[in-house]
Design an enzyme around this catalytic site. Structure first.
Site, short mmCIF file in Angstrom:
data_model
loop_
_atom_site.label_atom_id
_atom_site.label_comp_id
_atom_site.label_asym_id
_atom_site.label_seq_id
_atom_site.Cartn_x
_atom_site.Cartn_y
_atom_site.Cartn_z
N GLU A 46 0.81 -1.23 0.00
CA GLU A 46 0.00 0.00 0.00
C GLU A 46 0.85 1.28 0.00
O GLU A 46 0.52 2.24 0.70
CB GLU A 46 -0.93 0.00 1.22
CG GLU A 46 -1.90 -1.16 1.18
CD GLU A 46 -2.76 -1.26 2.44
OE1 GLU A 46 -3.98 -1.44 2.29
OE2 GLU A 46 -2.24 -1.18 3.55
C1 ACM Z 1 -1.91 -5.51 4.02
O1 ACM Z 1 -2.94 -6.03 4.46
N1 ACM Z 1 -1.86 -4.20 3.83
C2 ACM Z 1 -0.75 -6.30 3.66
#
Ligand code: ACM
Length: 541
Positions: A338
């Site tokens: 992310e």
């Molecule tokens: C995640 O759940 N951001 C790896």
């Protein structure tokens, strides 16, 4: 009158006789006598079981014998495990060969080929546990623990007999990596909580605990060369609580505690995104040279290290060096998920450089599946967390580069997803995950075109945006993590939900004895295995 007095006297005599002869009756539940090994409820389900129809009785004359000095700690562990509930202080003795009678013998043998495998032979006159390595003996002991009555887990002395069904178990795991992840960054969960989780995970033969040690909301590991990370970056958490961090001494204690239970700790420093705690501790890590404000919300994707600055890589080198020095395990996890605030070309350059830093400190890289955008070093492991098949391309990119995949599909393995709409804690962005959903899948069949040889194993992450303490942790993790342990251990061809749910239901007594705050899903037929009721008559006076 005379008749009246004599009837009173008779009544008094009868009453007195009744009081002295009628002992107080106390009902004590007695665990059922095990006779058939095939009816036992072992999780993870062993590869083969053969029953021979009798029992071994552990008693105060039993002894634990071990083949060589290297096995002394594991013999000690077994003796200490059995002591509280049985009240027996079983002696441990080194013996180069199997004793003739009544004892438990622990030995290593090349006849067991799998590094984590074991062979457990239970006869009326003794127990023989063989393995290739001490890890296999540890797993054999967990199996033995599950063959004893459930009250073996209680800390007070019990009065039942300790029978173990006779027969043979040959066992080994399908996958070498069987893990759980705990996010200690969103809410800080301290030493005792993590130790308790390690204890419970090791009971189900999980061998890896990945600790998510840094995120936007907090930095949780002391780095001596960059002290503000913890003095400032460790002082916050989701919701504005006081946070906290592990000192290096505490972290080493945790690593050792886990090692003693055959669990490897994989530390994660998430980057280049999920880094607000570090960016707020050191202004120089920001492109504009200004420290960010601490963050206690739950948004993701807004922070990034400045990937163009040399100081960023000096910082990462220091952090990884200090972490690697305290980490006997082979992996350091670099996050990489992310990173929406990092342009993709900068992200790729960054991940390539960080992999080299990790290698320079003698460790291999683990990272969330986005890292497959970069050029993967040989031995880098990619952790698949996609929520649906449209997000599989990172895993395909990884396999094309010959990387192995660690499976953590969010819809199955994320322990922070709610069980159903009524679950009070947890999230639901990957859907609701009842106990059957978390169990009813397999690693090698989950992604088309990615098969067993591409997969290193499974990991069940628990993110802690809504998890504040051990009770919350246990409620979301149990019983789902038990099913994940079986997915990693037992061949898919030997698993099915209808059979598993009954076996799991019979772990009720064990989970209760261990005081686990598990979710009592209606899909599981929770059932006490205590069947016999005996009447005990305590001695008078
Ligand atoms: C995640 O759940 N951001 C790896």
């Amino acid at each position: 009158m005379k008749t009246h007095y004599s009837s009173i006297l008779t009544f008094l005599i009868i009453s007195l006789l009744t009081i002295t002869s009628c002992k107080k009756e106390v009902k004590i539940k007695k665990p059922a006598t095990p006779k058939d090994l095939l009816k036992e409820n072992i999780i993870p389900k062993p590869v083969t079981l053969t029953a021979t129809g009798s029992s071994f009785e552990l008693n105060s004359n039993s002894e634990i014998h071990y083949q060589s000095d290297a096995l002394k700690p594991i013999a000690n562990y077994l003796s200490e495990l059995l002591q509280p509930a049985t009240g027996f202080k079983l002696p441990i003795k080194v013996m180069s060969s199997m004793p003739s009678t009544d004892h438990i013998y622990l030995s290593l043998s090349d006849s067991i080929q799998h590094k984590e495998g074991y062979l457990l032979t239970i006869k009326e006159n003794g127990i023989d546990l063989k393995a290739n390595k001490p890890a296999g003996l540890f797993y054999g002991i967990q199996t033995l623990r599950q063959l004893l009555p459930a009250n073996i887990e209680l800390k007070e002395k019990q009065n039942n007999t300790w029978l173990i069904a006779s027969g043979t178990i040959t066992d080994e795991p399908s996958y070498s990596y069987r893990g759980a992840m705990l996010d200690v960054a969103r809410h800080f969960l301290g030493l005792e909580t993590v130790k308790r989780y390690i204890d419970l995970l090791s009971f189900y033969k999980i061998n890896t605990l990945h600790l998510h040690l840094s995120d936007d909301q907090g930095w949780r590991i002391e780095i001596k060369s960059w002290p503000n990370l913890t003095t400032h970056g460790g002082s916050t958490e989701v919701g504005g609580g006081e946070g906290g961090f592990f000192t290096q001494e505490q972290y080493k204690e945790l690593v050792k505690y886990a090692q003693d239970r055959f669990i490897t700790i994989v530390p994660e420093i998430d980057m280049p995104g999920h880094t607000n705690a570090a960016l707020s501790s050191y202004p120089e890590l920001n492109c504009n040279g200004k420290a960010t404000k601490p963050y206690t919300g739950t948004r993701v994707g807004f922070s990034s290290f400045c990937t163009d600055k040399d100081i960023t890589y000096k910082f990462i080198d220091d952090v990884i060096r200090e972490l690697a020095e305290m980490t006997p395990g082979e992996y350091i996890h670099i996050g990489g998920d992310e990173s929406d605030a990092t342009p993709i070309k900068d992200y790729i350059k960054f991940i390539n450089k960080v992999q080299k830093i990790v290698s320079s400190h003698g460790k291999k890289v683990l990272g969330w599946d986005e890292i497959a955008h970069a050029t993967l070093e040989p031995n880098t492991i990619v952790q698949y967390w996609a929520r649906d098949s449209t997000e599989n391309k990172n895993a395909f990119n990884a396999v094309k580069q010959n990387a192995k995949i660690l499976m953590s599909p969010a819809t199955k393995a994320y322990l922070d997803m709610k069980y159903d709409k009524t679950t009070k804690i947890g999230l639901d962005w990957a859907g609701l995950t009842e106990v059957d959903v978390a169990y009813n899948w397999s690693l090698e069949n989950h992604i088309e075109d990615i098969s067993k040889e591409n997969i290193i194993g499974v990991e069940a992450p628990l993110w802690t945006e809504t998890v504040e303490n051990i009770k919350d942790l246990e409620f979301l993790a149990f019983p789902r993590v038990i099913g994940i342990a079986e997915i990693g251990w037992t061949p898919t061809s030997q698993r099915n939900w209808e059979e598993y749910k009954v076996r799991l239901g019979k772990h009720k007594d064990r989970l209760d004895a261990l005081h686990v705050n598990y979710y009592t899903s209606e899909l599981v037929p929770w059932q006490s295995t205590v069947t016999d009721t005996v009447v005990s008559t305590p001695k008078e006076n």
